[in-house]
Design an enzyme around this catalytic site. Structure first.
Site: not given
Ligand code: GLA
Length: 394
Positions: A129, A180, A230
């Protein structure tokens, strides 16, 4: 406005620093409705800022020390603002985020005034979140306010979003995109935020007269983002960009956004077998965002929900950023009364599921999901309805 949280933060500040704070700011968390891992691929995203917040309260003090107390960890950090370099601190630690904000705002505020502050929040940590963006935006707004600056328009909002992203990439060490920060900074009550990460165009899309209930369901599993997966996904996507760069002229291909789904299919058998799955997820996800915005604009919630569920399926099969817990909870949601659609929210691998639900059936939906998840995993999912919200400078 997160009244209760602010009240608690005020009391904590008085306890720690002996008198009342003079400056307060807050920023929400966010759910990602559509546009999973599209942002750093110059793609499209659709998010909603939600009524879970981080608040920062504090006051300027003479001298060059920033003293920040983080309530969640019961820890204080002191930073000497006169030093030209700032130590990042250990990986995964909250201080890396707060110091990163100071680092990021130095270009805008060359001399940062000494201050004392308390940070407090109710965005679940590491749950998808964006507790980190919520913290970074709240502190960014606080530093600006401390120096008499506020966010007056969308240009200033975007400028802060870019600075904070730079800090997350360059200081925290996570190669994230703008989803975000932009959702947290541009979000408002009643709106979703639609961002095109290629031209940085932001549109607020009304959630409508009869908006779906946004139900957040925490699997009670968490992960650390900077722990590798990631950034690995990001490089897998880049492998496909490299392939197309060799086929076309370099200036034509800078990201997956410059490749069409047809071109991807036509080259499928020549492509790296892992990278091509990641790319298919991203390209079809961009299409889903466009369709989702159209569905929201025409009030077709059933169509929107279907897209959300398809996004999750693609995370399971192509992007492979889901988990057993997330899949089980999405599975429970999809068979519960009133469910329009459900998917993981944010990076993935753990954390929260977001479901869109017919408002009249929320109670039945929640009961059914909780029971289904408990039966299959023995875990309790924390489930609540989230409402769209904005930051203190919204
Ligand atoms: C995390 C990253 C975002 C985005 C999402 C996946 O929240 O901080 O920048 O890449 O994952 O959509």
């Amino acid at each position: 406005m997160p009244q209760e949280l602010l009240k608690k933060a005020f009391a904590q500040f008085e306890k720690n620093f002996g008198s009342a704070p003079a400056v307060q700011t807050f920023a929400p968390g966010r759910v990602e409705i559509l546009g999973n891992h599209t942002d750093y691929n110059q793609g499209l995203v659709l998010g909603v800022a939600i009524d879970r917040f981080t608040v920062v309260v504090g006051r300027p003090v003479p001298g060059t020390t920033a003293t920040i107390f983080a309530n969640a960890f019961d820890q204080t950090d002191a930073i000497d603002l006169s030093e030209s370099s700032i130590d990042t601190g250990p990986e995964g630690d909250w201080r890396r985020y707060t110091r990163g904000v100071i680092w990021a705002l130095r270009s805008q505020l060359p001399t940062i005034q000494g201050f004392e502050a308390v940070v407090m929040g109710n965005v679940p940590l590491g749950a998808g979140l964006s507790s980190s963006a919520s913290l970074q935006v709240a502190l960014g707004l606080f530093l600006q306010k401390l120096h008499g600056q506020s966010i007056e328009n969308d240009e200033a909002r975007m400028a802060l979003a870019k600075r904070l992203r730079k800090a997350e990439n360059g200081f925290v060490g996570l190669a994230s995109g703008l989803l975000d920060f932009v959702t947290v900074l541009f979000g408002r009550k009643g709106d979703a935020v639609f961002l095109d990460c290629q031209n940085l165009n932001v549109q607020r899309v009304r959630l409508g007269q009869n908006p779906p209930a946004i139900v957040v369901m925490d699997t009670s599993t968490s992960r650390r983002l900077a722990d590798g997966m990631y950034n690995i996904r990001r490089s897998e996507c880049e492998r496909i960009v490299d392939h197309f760069r060799k086929l076309k002229s370099v200036s034509e291909v800078t990201s997956l956004r410059d490749i069409t789904p047809e071109e991807l299919s036509a080259n499928w058998k020549y492509l790296d077998p892992v990278g091509r799955l990641r790319a298919r997820h991203v390209l079809l996800e961009n299409q889903r965002v466009m369709d989702g915005v159209a569905a929201l604009n025409s009030g077709d919630l059933a169509a929107l929900g279907l897209l959300v569920s398809r996004s999750h399926k693609s995370s399971m099969t192509d992007f492979q950023n889901s988990s057993e817990a997330l899949d089980t909870l999405v599975g429970s949601a999809l068979t519960a009364p009133g469910c329009l659609g459900a998917k993981l929210s944010g990076a993935g691998w753990a954390g929260c599921v977001v479901a869109l639900v017919e408002p009249d059936l929320v109670d039945q939906f929640t009961r059914s999901c909780a029971a289904g998840y408990r039966k299959k995993t023995g875990l309790e999912a924390e489930i609540y309805v989230a409402y769209s919200a904005g930051c203190s400078d919204a």
